[in-house]
Motif scaffolding. Structure first.
Motif, PDB file in Angstrom:
ATOM      1  N   TRP A  65      39.778  -3.939 -41.422  1.00  0.00           N
ATOM      2  CA  TRP A  65      39.412  -2.486 -42.044  1.00  0.00           C
ATOM      3  C   TRP A  65      40.731  -0.974 -42.373  1.00  0.00           C
ATOM      4  N   PRO A  89      32.279  -0.334 -39.060  1.00  0.00           N
ATOM      5  CA  PRO A  89      32.894  -0.290 -40.250  1.00  0.00           C
ATOM      6  C   PRO A  89      31.108   0.659 -40.540  1.00  0.00           C
ATOM      7  N   HIS A 133      38.526  -3.456 -46.699  1.00  0.00           N
ATOM      8  CA  HIS A 133      37.698  -4.319 -45.364  1.00  0.00           C
ATOM      9  C   HIS A 133      37.409  -5.584 -46.280  1.00  0.00           C
TER      10      HIS A 133
END
Length: 402
Positions: free
Chosen positions: A284, A260, A273
């Protein structure tokens, strides 16, 4: 953390840039038609005989004794009835001879040879025969210039038959997106490698690539180690070259779950997320705008456990990638389920039909890593987060993968 329904609705808002390509007719199965198909001539193109039998002029025929003049086969040029009291033997698919308007099948006639001539006798009451029967009239299905297939439909063998009938050797279809399937993790090795005691073979990437192949979408497979520099370098290149990215692993709360953070550094906007669901909670999703284009690149970072990966792929990613119209199936539970956490529960399930209803047996399995359990299942039953007890006979949504 958002709900499963919210996650689904967010993803449905986005599309990747669509382009068209021309492919050979037989390569178009499963693809989305990008052009309208029109009839190049009438359907059928002539008065087509629908039964083997005899053709004659209905008016004034003597059903007890009809002279057989000749035979008209399919593929022959049109013949003509010389005597209005006679008939022509006719074969299915042949053009109706001039002077004839009605066909009676062989099963309803008797043909004998009398004094060297073939004579047909109708063996059923003549009042059961109607003028024009067993004749598929020219243009009765479609006329020349009429649209046969609209752009935007998914091509099946039926559509291929229609296109073949109008001589389409090649057809315009929506080009498949360029998809990258990425497995992350230092513990993974390729299937050709014998793993050490602390390693496992990659399976998620092959599972996702195979699922995409069922929609005629080819994916490029990558394996990236849990190294920030490697991830940054490789993801930069992959993002440039692909429309859709499917990552498996590296999105949870582990010390090496860098995905991420690195995606954000590369300009991928996080849409969400974590989803209030089991399995697949760390899911995500993000997008990256394409310069000078209305489209976006879609990035699905899926949890690494196989069942979580596959559930998130089937529920959220596949409808967008394969350009499927959302379709909700419903099933009746054949087994009680108890699930206490306030999460949407996607339980692997086997379905079967009984008394005209589709029933589902949920498999509780041994968790989101139990991908072998999927071999006995047809999809996932979707159980609402608003309750913890689901009774036999209760109707629930079903996410099918088989």
């Amino acid at each position: 953390m958002i709900t499963s329904q919210e996650a689904y609705q967010i993803i449905q808002q986005y599309t990747f840039p669509q382009q068209n390509e021309k492919v050979a007719l037989l390569s178009s199965r499963g693809r989305i038609l990008a052009e309208s198909i029109t009839a190049d001539r009438d359907f059928p193109p002539f008065n087509r005989v629908a039964m083997d039998g005899i053709a004659f002029a209905f008016e004034g025929i003597n059903p007890a004794a009809i002279l057989v003049e000749q035979i008209q086969f399919a593929g022959e040029t049109q013949k003509q009835l010389q005597n209005t009291q006679a008939c022509i033997e006719i074969m299915t698919g042949a053009i109706l001879p001039l002077g004839c308007d009605t066909v009676v099948r062989y099963e309803d006639i008797l043909i004998e040879e009398i004094e060297g001539k073939k004579v047909a006798k109708i063996t059923i009451p003549f009042e059961e025969i109607t003028r024009g029967q067993n004749v598929h009239r020219q243009g009765s299905d479609k006329i020349a210039g009429q649209t046969l297939l609209e752009a935007g439909i998914r091509i099946s063998p039926a559509e291929i038959a229609v296109m073949a009938s109008v001589g389409k050797q090649e057809v315009q279809v929506v080009a498949s997106p360029k998809v990258a399937v990425i497995s992350t993790g230092d513990e993974l090795v390729d299937i050709s490698v014998k793993p050490e005691s602390h390693q496992i073979r990659m399976s998620n990437s092959y599972m996702l690539a195979a699922a995409l192949q069922t929609w005629n979408i080819e994916a490029q497979l990558f394996h990236l180690t849990d190294d920030p520099e490697v991830l940054t370098e490789k993801l930069t290149q992959i993002l440039e070259e692909h429309d859709v990215i499917l990552l498996s692993g590296g999105v949870s709360a582990g010390k090496k779950d860098y995905v991420p953070e690195i995606l954000a550094q590369l300009g991928v906007k996080k849409c969400f997320h974590k989803v209030a669901q089991k399995p697949g909670k760390p899911f995500w999703f993000g997008v990256k705008d394409i310069e000078h284009s209305e489209g976006t690149k879609l990035v699905f970072a899926l949890p690494g456990n196989p069942v979580s990966t596959f559930l998130c792929f089937c529920k959220y990613a596949l409808p967008v990638i394969a350009q499927q119209k959302p379709r909700v199936e419903q099933v009746s539970l054949a087994k009680e389920v108890f699930f206490k956490p306030a999460l949407t529960y996607f339980a692997p399930a086997q379905v079967y039909f009984e008394n005209g209803k589709m029933l589902a047996i949920p498999f509780e399995g041994s968790g989101s890593a139990d991908f072998a359990n999927l071999t006995n299942c047809d999809g996932f039953v979707e159980l609402s987060s608003e309750k913890s007890h689901f009774e036999i006979g209760e109707i629930v949504n079903f996410v099918r993968f088989r």
